[in-house]
Design a protein around this motif. Structure first.
Motif, PDB file in Angstrom:
ATOM      1  N   VAL A  69      57.828  48.465  39.498  1.00 40.02           N
ATOM      2  CA  VAL A  69      57.122  47.234  39.862  1.00 40.02           C
ATOM      3  C   VAL A  69      57.131  46.255  38.696  1.00 40.02           C
ATOM      4  CG1 VAL A  69      54.896  46.256  40.544  1.00 40.02           C
ATOM      5  CG2 VAL A  69      55.689  48.376  41.589  1.00 40.02           C
ATOM      6  N   GLY A  70      57.002  46.767  37.474  1.00 42.15           N
ATOM      7  CA  GLY A  70      57.042  45.885  36.311  1.00 42.15           C
ATOM      8  C   GLY A  70      58.366  45.152  36.178  1.00 42.15           C
ATOM      9  N   VAL A  71      59.465  45.868  36.419  1.00 42.54           N
ATOM     10  CA  VAL A  71      60.789  45.235  36.342  1.00 42.54           C
ATOM     11  C   VAL A  71      60.931  44.176  37.442  1.00 42.54           C
ATOM     12  CG1 VAL A  71      63.261  45.613  36.626  1.00 42.54           C
ATOM     13  CG2 VAL A  71      61.915  47.189  35.219  1.00 42.54           C
ATOM     14  N   VAL A  72      60.533  44.536  38.673  1.00 43.31           N
ATOM     15  CA  VAL A  72      60.638  43.584  39.777  1.00 43.31           C
ATOM     16  C   VAL A  72      59.749  42.371  39.528  1.00 43.31           C
ATOM     17  CG1 VAL A  72      60.237  43.245  42.250  1.00 43.31           C
ATOM     18  CG2 VAL A  72      61.232  45.383  41.440  1.00 43.31           C
ATOM     19  N   TRP A  73      58.545  42.617  39.057  1.00 39.66           N
ATOM     20  CA  TRP A  73      57.598  41.543  38.740  1.00 39.66           C
ATOM     21  C   TRP A  73      58.179  40.625  37.670  1.00 39.66           C
ATOM     22  CZ3 TRP A  73      52.820  42.334  35.217  1.00 39.66           C
ATOM     23  CH2 TRP A  73      51.956  41.237  35.309  1.00 39.66           C
ATOM     24  N   GLY A  74      58.797  41.227  36.656  1.00 34.23           N
ATOM     25  CA  GLY A  74      59.403  40.410  35.607  1.00 34.23           C
ATOM     26  C   GLY A  74      60.562  39.581  36.119  1.00 34.23           C
ATOM     27  N   VAL A  75      61.443  40.197  36.918  1.00 35.30           N
ATOM     28  CA  VAL A  75      62.596  39.478  37.464  1.00 35.30           C
ATOM     29  C   VAL A  75      62.148  38.384  38.425  1.00 35.30           C
ATOM     30  CG1 VAL A  75      64.645  39.752  38.930  1.00 35.30           C
ATOM     31  CG2 VAL A  75      64.163  41.424  37.136  1.00 35.30           C
ATOM     32  N   TRP A  76      61.037  38.609  39.120  1.00 35.22           N
ATOM     33  CA  TRP A  76      60.474  37.609  40.035  1.00 35.22           C
ATOM     34  C   TRP A  76      60.176  36.296  39.295  1.00 35.22           C
ATOM     35  CZ3 TRP A  76      55.300  35.682  40.350  1.00 35.22           C
ATOM     36  CH2 TRP A  76      54.998  34.993  41.524  1.00 35.22           C
ATOM     37  N   HIS A  77      59.840  36.388  38.007  1.00 34.70           N
ATOM     38  CA  HIS A  77      59.654  35.192  37.175  1.00 34.70           C
ATOM     39  C   HIS A  77      61.030  34.708  36.709  1.00 34.70           C
ATOM     40  CE1 HIS A  77      55.637  37.053  36.919  1.00 34.70           C
ATOM     41  NE2 HIS A  77      55.186  35.844  36.655  1.00 34.70           N
ATOM     42  N   VAL A  78      61.839  34.324  37.668  1.00 33.52           N
ATOM     43  CA  VAL A  78      63.252  34.053  37.406  1.00 33.52           C
ATOM     44  C   VAL A  78      63.460  32.962  36.367  1.00 33.52           C
ATOM     45  CG1 VAL A  78      63.436  32.417  39.324  1.00 33.52           C
ATOM     46  CG2 VAL A  78      65.477  33.631  38.547  1.00 33.52           C
ATOM     47  N   GLN A  79      62.483  32.065  36.223  1.00 39.47           N
ATOM     48  CA  GLN A  79      62.640  30.946  35.295  1.00 39.47           C
ATOM     49  C   GLN A  79      62.767  31.396  33.839  1.00 39.47           C
ATOM     50  OE1 GLN A  79      59.928  31.653  37.030  1.00 39.47           O
ATOM     51  NE2 GLN A  79      58.117  31.623  35.711  1.00 39.47           N
ATOM     52  N   VAL A  80      62.292  32.601  33.516  1.00 43.21           N
ATOM     53  CA  VAL A  80      62.359  33.052  32.119  1.00 43.21           C
ATOM     54  C   VAL A  80      63.801  33.292  31.690  1.00 43.21           C
ATOM     55  CG1 VAL A  80      60.078  34.106  32.259  1.00 43.21           C
ATOM     56  CG2 VAL A  80      62.104  35.537  32.555  1.00 43.21           C
TER      57      VAL A  80
END
Length: 256
Positions: free
Chosen positions: A139-150
């Motif tokens: 979930v942490g990886v998906v959550w991080g990737v969800w912030h695609v703007q980074v």
């Protein structure tokens, strides 16, 4: 269910992000993208109402862990800000342009809009298959990737953000394992406190690499502490959907 939830969460976040400039709502108050996961939960709840009710069902009390979780959030910011001051010699204390009470309330609402999807639906949904640590990291990886703007930022910035996302997901996974109705408010409170602390004390939103590296490192320290303090967990792919009991240090067990 998982695939549909993620598709809606990603697509809805993109659409809401595109609409935000039209609304003229300042991003420091609330980012509309945060409600993408909530829309994902709404869609899957229409199709699988019984399963969603089961995932959201009440569990045992996590009062002590919940309190420690809410204390962890400002400590993460303090450690990151102290590291920034030690490296640069600067102490950053910024004031939002909007009234602080408005920002705080809006940040909590926005954080709950995210966490109802990540921590109330997806993390407990994946927990029986991957165990507590595995589900938290996925979930942490998906959550991080969800912030695609980074990913438009410096690679070290993006890597540090992903480290922070995975580490915070582990903290939340350990703190809220087996929690019931309080899960959303505790996860949202932790998330909002992190956002407010970084808004007031750091400038990582500018794309500056150092603050994000320090933030990611601080989150990693917090995750390691939670895992070591509360035990490795017993979740596995072979388990049922009932979360395994969390082993706490004796002092935490006594007052729980």
């Amino acid at each position: 269910m998982t695939v549909l939830y993620l598709a809606v969460a990603f697509l809805a976040a993109g659409a809401l992000g595109a609409v935000q400039p039209v609304t003229r709502i300042p991003a420091e108050v609330v980012q509309l993208t945060q409600f993408g996961p909530a829309l994902g939960v709404g869609i899957v709840a229409l199709l699988w109402p019984g399963r969603v009710r089961e995932l959201f069902a009440g569990g045992r009390s996590v009062r002590v862990r919940g309190a420690l979780l809410l204390v962890t959030a400002p400590l993460i910011t303090i450690v990151a800000a102290a590291g920034y001051a030690a490296v640069t010699g600067e102490v950053r204390l910024m004031r939002p342009a909007a009234p602080f009470v408005l920002v705080a309330v809006a940040q909590l609402i926005g954080a709950c809009g995210e966490e109802i999807g990540w921590r109330c639906l997806l993390q407990p949904l994946l927990r029986p298959r991957f165990g507590r640590l595995g589900a938290s990291m996925v979930v942490g990886v998906v959550w991080g990737v969800w912030h695609v703007q980074v990913f438009a930022q410096h690679p070290l910035y993006a890597a540090s953000f992903l480290l922070a996302a995975v580490s915070m997901s582990v903290v939340l996974g350990w703190a809220l394992d087996g929690a019931g109705g309080s899960r959303l408010l505790l996860a949202g409170g932790f998330h909002a406190l992190i956002n407010l602390g970084m808004l007031l004390a750091m400038d990582e939103e500018s794309g500056a690499v150092l603050p994000m590296v320090l933030f990611g490192s601080s989150c990693l320290v917090a995750a390691v502490w939670w895992v070591r303090a509360a035990g490795p967990g017993r979740g596995s792919a072979a388990q049922s959907s009932t979360p395994a009991p969390t082993r706490l240090p004796s002092i935490m067990r006594d007052v729980r």
